[in-house]
Design an enzyme around this catalytic site. Structure first.
Site, PDB file in Angstrom:
ATOM      1  N   ASP A 123     -40.432 -20.445   3.103  1.00  0.00           N
ATOM      2  CA  ASP A 123     -40.179 -19.033   2.875  1.00  0.00           C
ATOM      3  C   ASP A 123     -38.770 -18.905   2.276  1.00  0.00           C
ATOM      4  OD1 ASP A 123     -39.375 -16.348   3.144  1.00  0.00           O
ATOM      5  OD2 ASP A 123     -40.821 -16.016   4.753  1.00  0.00           O
ATOM      6  N   PHE A 159     -38.435 -15.354  10.818  1.00  0.00           N
ATOM      7  CA  PHE A 159     -38.644 -13.915  10.688  1.00  0.00           C
ATOM      8  C   PHE A 159     -39.976 -13.538  11.367  1.00  0.00           C
ATOM      9  CE2 PHE A 159     -39.776 -10.087   8.243  1.00  0.00           C
ATOM     10  CZ  PHE A 159     -38.573  -9.400   8.253  1.00  0.00           C
ATOM     11  N   ARG A 181     -24.912  -7.995  10.585  1.00  0.00           N
ATOM     12  CA  ARG A 181     -25.190  -8.943   9.524  1.00  0.00           C
ATOM     13  C   ARG A 181     -24.527  -8.429   8.254  1.00  0.00           C
ATOM     14  NH1 ARG A 181     -31.325 -10.469   7.958  1.00  0.00           N
ATOM     15  NH2 ARG A 181     -31.110  -8.399   7.108  1.00  0.00           N
ATOM     16  N   TYR A 220     -37.250  -7.989  -3.308  1.00  0.00           N
ATOM     17  CA  TYR A 220     -36.430  -6.773  -3.163  1.00  0.00           C
ATOM     18  C   TYR A 220     -35.091  -7.059  -2.496  1.00  0.00           C
ATOM     19  CZ  TYR A 220     -38.869  -6.983   1.332  1.00  0.00           C
ATOM     20  OH  TYR A 220     -39.400  -7.416   2.521  1.00  0.00           O
ATOM     21  N   LYS A 221     -34.847  -8.318  -2.130  1.00  0.00           N
ATOM     22  CA  LYS A 221     -33.555  -8.682  -1.527  1.00  0.00           C
ATOM     23  C   LYS A 221     -32.595  -9.057  -2.653  1.00  0.00           C
ATOM     24  CE  LYS A 221     -35.755  -9.519   2.860  1.00  0.00           C
ATOM     25  NZ  LYS A 221     -36.425 -10.421   3.780  1.00  0.00           N
TER      26      LYS A 221
HETATM   27  C1  LIG Z   1     -37.606 -10.034   4.458  1.00  0.00           C
HETATM   28  C2  LIG Z   1     -38.489 -11.132   4.922  1.00  0.00           C
HETATM   29  C3  LIG Z   1     -39.891 -10.981   4.914  1.00  0.00           C
HETATM   30  C4  LIG Z   1     -40.498  -9.668   4.528  1.00  0.00           C
HETATM   31  O1  LIG Z   1     -41.866  -9.645   4.386  1.00  0.00           O
HETATM   32  P1  LIG Z   1     -42.542  -8.338   3.747  1.00  0.00           P
HETATM   33  O2  LIG Z   1     -43.974  -8.604   3.744  1.00  0.00           O
HETATM   34  O3  LIG Z   1     -41.942  -8.143   2.391  1.00  0.00           O
HETATM   35  O4  LIG Z   1     -42.169  -7.172   4.615  1.00  0.00           O
HETATM   36  C5  LIG Z   1     -40.654 -12.081   5.290  1.00  0.00           C
HETATM   37  N1  LIG Z   1     -40.076 -13.255   5.659  1.00  0.00           N
HETATM   38  C6  LIG Z   1     -38.730 -13.412   5.678  1.00  0.00           C
HETATM   39  C7  LIG Z   1     -38.134 -14.722   6.080  1.00  0.00           C
HETATM   40  C8  LIG Z   1     -37.899 -12.349   5.328  1.00  0.00           C
HETATM   41  O5  LIG Z   1     -36.579 -12.489   5.363  1.00  0.00           O
END
Ligand SMILES: *Cc1c(COP(=O)(O)O)cnc(C)c1O
Length: 415
Positions: free
Chosen positions: A213, A136, A387, A238-239
């Site tokens: 992560d 990400f 997705r 939040y996911k």
């Molecule tokens: C959604 C996601 C994030 C989001 O980071 P935020 O700081 O909450 O915006 C980070 N890493 C991964 C792998 C994600 O899927």
């Protein structure tokens, strides 16, 4: 007739969706979520989970009883402990983590920065970080920033984008100069599930620390952080934990490591005695030292309701339904969408596939814009990926079939 759209799929596919719903032991949970009529199908639970109905009451009661009535007294009564208590609960229900190793704080990005920075600081003399080009963006940008800040080098793994980082990929990159290996458990694009225990072992054999992560796995796929000997982890809430937009992240630091790490944002809330307000910083023992500022209490409320539900349903049962949901999409893709030129860009083996399936087509970007207008909400991943992320407790098979029927209508109109 609400089901008319389903005639765009073969009858046996619709029948299968109905049969899967009828046999689904978790089907009844869906009604506990807020389900507005305007949302025909929601396939983005991996980006922002739906709220639970009970959360309305929790928020209202919080305003009246806790914030309104207890006011500042609530810091002593409960709020100060909340980041650690909630962290323990996430650890127990979803991470395979014993108490005292998980805290809720910050955004994922900020917490990731703090933990990566602390981890490389704990491996002095080592100047390299292993990361991958398919991770990400925030994860890549954070390690790039830290590498630039400290004069470190990143050894980039370039995994197969359709799958993800393998044990061999990591073995090829680590050396006795590697301070940290940073990877995602589930790839945000392909949904590939990396082998956490084996990769953790490879990192440790090289004397490096590992940070996982867990944004796309927490609440969906059972994780066993303690058993795998993982050093550090971060994740979103939040996911699949439905904490709501901007809900704070969680961080995990293995017990043995906590007092060896110094995190870079030495704020008053991570101090051993925050309210003495003394002249200099002394980190608290344990996980509290990874907290920096005032905990975002409001943002922690909704995820409590989802955690209760995840615990009740059981993470193993959730994973099983998730596999059936993604398998359903992959099967329909083969039968119905392959003839239209759609390809599946996610692993076919359910054992290495997380909670979403990515479907690719040249015309996907405009097709998704049309889907959104119809209240069918997947998300778009450049350059041509749809997705389909299905949160098991809030998604039915007929809902997924409905989304696919709309997609089929749109793609055939075009060809
Ligand atoms: C959604 C996601 C994030 C989001 O980071 P935020 O700081 O909450 O915006 C980070 N890493 C991964 C792998 C994600 O899927």
């Amino acid at each position: 007739m609400p089901d008319a759209i389903l005639t765009h799929l073969p009858e046996h596919v619709v029948a299968e969706a109905r049969a899967l719903d009828a046999a689904d032991p978790l089907a009844a949970y869906r009604d506990q979520f807020v389900l507005p009529e305007g949302v025909v199908a929601y396939l983005d639970g991996n980006s922002l989970g739906r709220p639970l109905k009970v959360t309305r009451r929790r928020l209202a009661e919080f305003v009246d009883d806790e914030w309104g009535e207890r006011l500042i007294r609530a810091w002593d009564e409960s709020w100060m402990e909340q980041p650690l208590q909630l962290g323990d609960q996430i650890g127990r229900i979803a991470l395979g983590a014993a108490a005292g190793q998980t805290a809720v704080a910050d955004s994922t990005t900020v917490l990731l920065y703090k933990l990566v920075r602390a981890a490389v600081g704990a491996r002095p003399g080592r100047s390299r970080i292993v990361a991958d080009t398919e991770n990400f963006p925030t994860d890549r940008y954070v390690v790039q920033g830290i590498a630039a800040e400290l004069g470190m080098t990143i050894d980039w793994i370039e995994p197969d984008p359709a799958t993800g980082v393998t044990v061999d990929d990591v073995r090829e990159k680590v050396s006795d100069d590697t301070a940290l290996v940073l990877l995602s458990h589930i790839a945000y694009k392909s949904a590939y599930i990396a082998d956490v225990p084996a990769i953790t072992q490879v990192a440790h054999d090289a004397g490096a620390l590992v940070l996982w992560d867990l944004c796309h796995s927490v609440g969906l796929v059972p994780v066993e952080l303690d058993a795998a000997g993982v050093d550090l982890a971060v994740g979103c809430t939040y996911k699949y934990l439905n904490g709501g937009p901007g809900a704070p992240a969680f961080g995990y630091v293995a017990k043995f490591l906590q007092d060896k790490l110094v995190q870079p944002i030495s704020g008053w809330m991570g101090h051993a005695e925050p309210f003495t307000m003394g002249p200099s910083y002394t980190p608290a023992d344990g996980m509290r030292r990874f907290i920096s500022g005032t905990p975002p209490i409001l943002g922690m409320l909704p995820m409590q309701d989802m955690l209760d539900l995840v615990e009740q349903a059981g993470i193993e049962a959730i994973r099983e339904k998730s596999i059936r949901l993604t398998e359903f999409v992959a099967d329909v893709a083969d039968e119905v969408f392959a003839p239209l030129g759609v390809t599946v860009a996610s692993p076919r083996d359910p054992a290495t596939r997380g909670g979403h399936v990515t479907l690719e087509h040249e015309a996907m970007e405009s097709a998704i814009a049309q889907l959104w207008q119809r209240g069918v909400i997947p998300d778009f991943r450049r350059p041509r990926g749809l997705r389909a992320g299905m949160s098991p407790l809030s998604t039915s098979f007929v809902e997924v079939a409905t989304a696919l029927a709309h997609l089929h209508e749109i793609l055939t109109d075009r060809s």
